[in-house]
Structure formats: C-alpha cells, structure tokens
Design a protein around this motif. Structure first.
Motif, short mmCIF file in Angstrom:
data_model
loop_
_atom_site.label_atom_id
_atom_site.label_comp_id
_atom_site.label_asym_id
_atom_site.label_seq_id
_atom_site.Cartn_x
_atom_site.Cartn_y
_atom_site.Cartn_z
N PRO A 145 0.80 -1.23 0.00
CA PRO A 145 0.00 0.00 0.00
C PRO A 145 0.82 1.28 0.00
N LYS A 146 2.07 1.23 0.46
CA LYS A 146 2.89 2.44 0.50
C LYS A 146 3.19 2.98 -0.90
N ASN A 147 3.21 2.11 -1.90
CA ASN A 147 3.50 2.52 -3.28
C ASN A 147 2.24 2.61 -4.14
N PHE A 148 1.09 2.71 -3.50
CA PHE A 148 -0.19 2.73 -4.21
C PHE A 148 -0.32 3.92 -5.16
N LYS A 149 -0.73 3.61 -6.41
CA LYS A 149 -1.09 4.62 -7.40
C LYS A 149 -2.30 4.09 -8.16
N ILE A 150 -3.36 4.86 -8.21
CA ILE A 150 -4.60 4.42 -8.84
C ILE A 150 -4.36 3.96 -10.27
N LEU A 151 -4.82 2.74 -10.58
CA LEU A 151 -4.74 2.13 -11.92
C LEU A 151 -3.31 1.86 -12.38
N ASP A 152 -2.34 2.09 -11.52
CA ASP A 152 -0.95 1.84 -11.90
C ASP A 152 -0.28 0.87 -10.93
N HIS A 153 -0.53 1.05 -9.65
CA HIS A 153 0.08 0.19 -8.64
C HIS A 153 -0.95 -0.07 -7.54
N SER A 154 -1.76 -1.11 -7.74
CA SER A 154 -2.81 -1.44 -6.77
C SER A 154 -2.19 -1.88 -5.45
N LYS A 155 -2.91 -1.61 -4.37
CA LYS A 155 -2.40 -2.01 -3.05
C LYS A 155 -2.18 -3.52 -2.99
N SER A 156 -3.15 -4.28 -3.47
CA SER A 156 -3.04 -5.74 -3.54
C SER A 156 -3.11 -6.12 -5.02
N HIS A 157 -2.10 -6.84 -5.51
CA HIS A 157 -2.09 -7.14 -6.94
C HIS A 157 -1.35 -8.43 -7.26
N LEU A 158 -1.58 -8.91 -8.47
CA LEU A 158 -0.95 -10.11 -9.00
C LEU A 158 -0.05 -9.73 -10.16
N THR A 159 1.18 -10.25 -10.15
CA THR A 159 2.12 -10.04 -11.25
C THR A 159 2.41 -11.39 -11.90
N ILE A 160 2.27 -11.46 -13.22
CA ILE A 160 2.56 -12.68 -13.97
C ILE A 160 3.83 -12.46 -14.77
N GLY A 161 4.76 -13.39 -14.66
CA GLY A 161 6.04 -13.20 -15.31
C GLY A 161 6.83 -12.11 -14.58
N GLN A 162 7.84 -11.62 -15.21
CA GLN A 162 8.66 -10.55 -14.62
C GLN A 162 8.33 -9.20 -15.26
N TYR A 163 7.12 -9.09 -15.83
CA TYR A 163 6.74 -7.85 -16.49
C TYR A 163 6.66 -6.72 -15.48
N ARG A 164 7.38 -5.65 -15.72
CA ARG A 164 7.52 -4.55 -14.77
C ARG A 164 6.19 -3.91 -14.42
N ASN A 165 5.32 -3.76 -15.41
CA ASN A 165 4.06 -3.05 -15.19
C ASN A 165 2.84 -3.96 -15.14
N CYS A 166 3.07 -5.25 -14.93
CA CYS A 166 1.94 -6.18 -14.79
C CYS A 166 1.51 -6.22 -13.34
N ARG A 167 0.38 -5.56 -13.06
CA ARG A 167 -0.16 -5.55 -11.69
C ARG A 167 -1.69 -5.66 -11.80
N ILE A 168 -2.18 -6.87 -11.73
CA ILE A 168 -3.62 -7.12 -11.83
C ILE A 168 -4.23 -6.89 -10.45
N PRO A 169 -5.18 -5.94 -10.34
CA PRO A 169 -5.72 -5.60 -9.02
C PRO A 169 -6.47 -6.76 -8.37
N LEU A 170 -6.32 -6.87 -7.06
CA LEU A 170 -7.12 -7.78 -6.24
C LEU A 170 -7.98 -6.94 -5.31
N THR A 171 -9.12 -7.45 -4.94
CA THR A 171 -10.00 -6.69 -4.08
C THR A 171 -9.46 -6.57 -2.66
N ALA A 172 -8.58 -7.49 -2.25
CA ALA A 172 -8.08 -7.49 -0.88
C ALA A 172 -6.78 -8.27 -0.80
#
Length: 224
Positions: A145-172
């Motif tokens: 959550p410290k690096n949270f940015k709306i639509l860019d860096h979700s507080k809780s997210h899933l990253t697939i592969g080592q893709y730098r900007n892959c952050r699929i939002p999770l609800t919790a």
C-alpha cells in the motif's frame, strides 16, 4: 486500542500458523522436496536463513534468478518438480499488515522429468508437470500500500512473469491458505484432487477490501 492491537497480533499469529501448517501438509503428501520453516522477528514473517529478495527484482534472465534462489535455498517450499514458493508477511508496530510477498517460481528446466518420464508417468501426481509444451512463468502476489497509485500500482495485486508493469488488481490482501490453494488448483490439480483429504485448510479470507473504485471498474480478481 488494546483490543485492536490484540486483533492484529492474532492475525499475525494465524498467518504464521497457516504457513507452518501448509508446509507440514505438503511434506506429508510428498509434494515438498525441500523446505524452510518460517521465522518471525520484529513483526516480519520470513524465510529462515538467507531471505534477501532483491535478486528477484533485478533485470537478469529468469533462469539465473531461479538458480540463485534455489542455490541459496531462498524459499519456504521447493516442490517436487523444482518450483520454489516464497511466503513473507510484514506487520507494523501496531500489528497491522504492512506488506507481503507471495511468489511461485517454477523450474525453468523440466528435462529431468521429461527425459525420464516413464518413471513419473506411473504416478498421476505428476500429470500436470510432464507436458513438453509447458511454458514456465513466475507468479507473484504483492500487498504494497505504500506505493499505491490508482490504476498503476494497486495495493493488492498479481504479477505474472517478470513484467515490470503487470499488476492485476485484487479486491483485498490474501492469506497463505488462499495462495497455496491457488497454486495447487492451477498447477498441481491432479495432485490436489488425489490428496483432497490430506490437504485441508480454511479458505476464509480475514483481510478487508482495499481496491479503489476505479480499479474495480477494470478487469480484476475478486477474492472476497
């Protein structure tokens, strides 16, 4: 305030308990080849021994990342096919969840299984990992959550592969039980079905929602 702090300390104890229990269960059904039970200090639940994770974020080939993590035993669990699993949580001084990293690093080289497949084909447990067309890709769940940015860096997210900007939002945020259940269902489903009675853990999520309304409007994972 004392009751609130007690609640979060209970959550931390439950997270540690889940990791220990999951590790024990995977050992019992022979899905864990090697393991490091978790340690707890100053609010952090981490891998015993060397737990420096910086290597996993460096711009180096995945095979090198895996080799170093494997060589340094930088994992909670090493699965029977060589996949490495990391489960680390951090809590602040008030006992509140501050950050976590839950990672799955599949082995980039399954030649041992593929070249000697007749040994493993006798046991259906290995059915999900023997196909020659498998493309290995690391998966990571983060709560940051410290690096949270709306639509860019979700507080809780899933990253697939080592893709730098892959952050699929999770609800919790998610618990260790939910993470391991996700891994078993999607990558070791044959073994999960076979050992249903032996792999028993509660999937109720104890964390509240943290997704932003704008993130809810796009494709996301609802785990509540």
């Amino acid at each position: 305030m004392k009751k609130l702090k007690s609640f979060f300390n209970t959550v931390k104890a439950e997270i540690l308990k889940q990791i220990i229990n999951l590790t024990s269960q995977l050992i019992a059904v022979n899905l864990s080849e090697e393991q490091n039970f978790p340690s707890e200090k100053d609010g952090s639940i981490y891998i015993s021994g060397n737990h420096d994770l910086a290597v996993a974020l460096k711009n180096i080939p995945y095979s090198e990342i895996y080799s170093l993590l494997n060589r340094e035993k930088n994992y909670n669990i090493k699965m029977v096919d060589g996949a490495l699993i990391q489960l680390m949580y951090s809590f602040n001084n008030q006992g509140e969840l501050e950050k976590y990293r839950l990672a799955f690093f599949p082995s980039p080289n399954l030649e041992e299984f593929q070249n000697n497949s007749e040994i493993y084909e006798q046991d259906e447990v290995y059915a999900d990992i023997l196909d020659k067309n498998i493309v290995t890709s690391p998966i990571r769940f983060d709560f940051d959550p410290k690096n949270f940015k709306i639509l860019d860096h979700s507080k809780s997210h899933l990253t697939i592969g080592q893709y730098r900007n892959c952050r699929i939002p999770l609800t919790a945020p998610i618990t260790p039980n939910i993470f391991i259940d996700f891994i078993l269902r999607n990558f070791y489903n044959t073994a999960r079905i076979k050992f249903t009675s032996d792999l028993s853990f509660e999937l109720k999520n104890g964390f509240g929602e943290c997704i932003h309304d704008e993130e809810r409007a796009i494709l996301h994972m609802d785990i509540t």
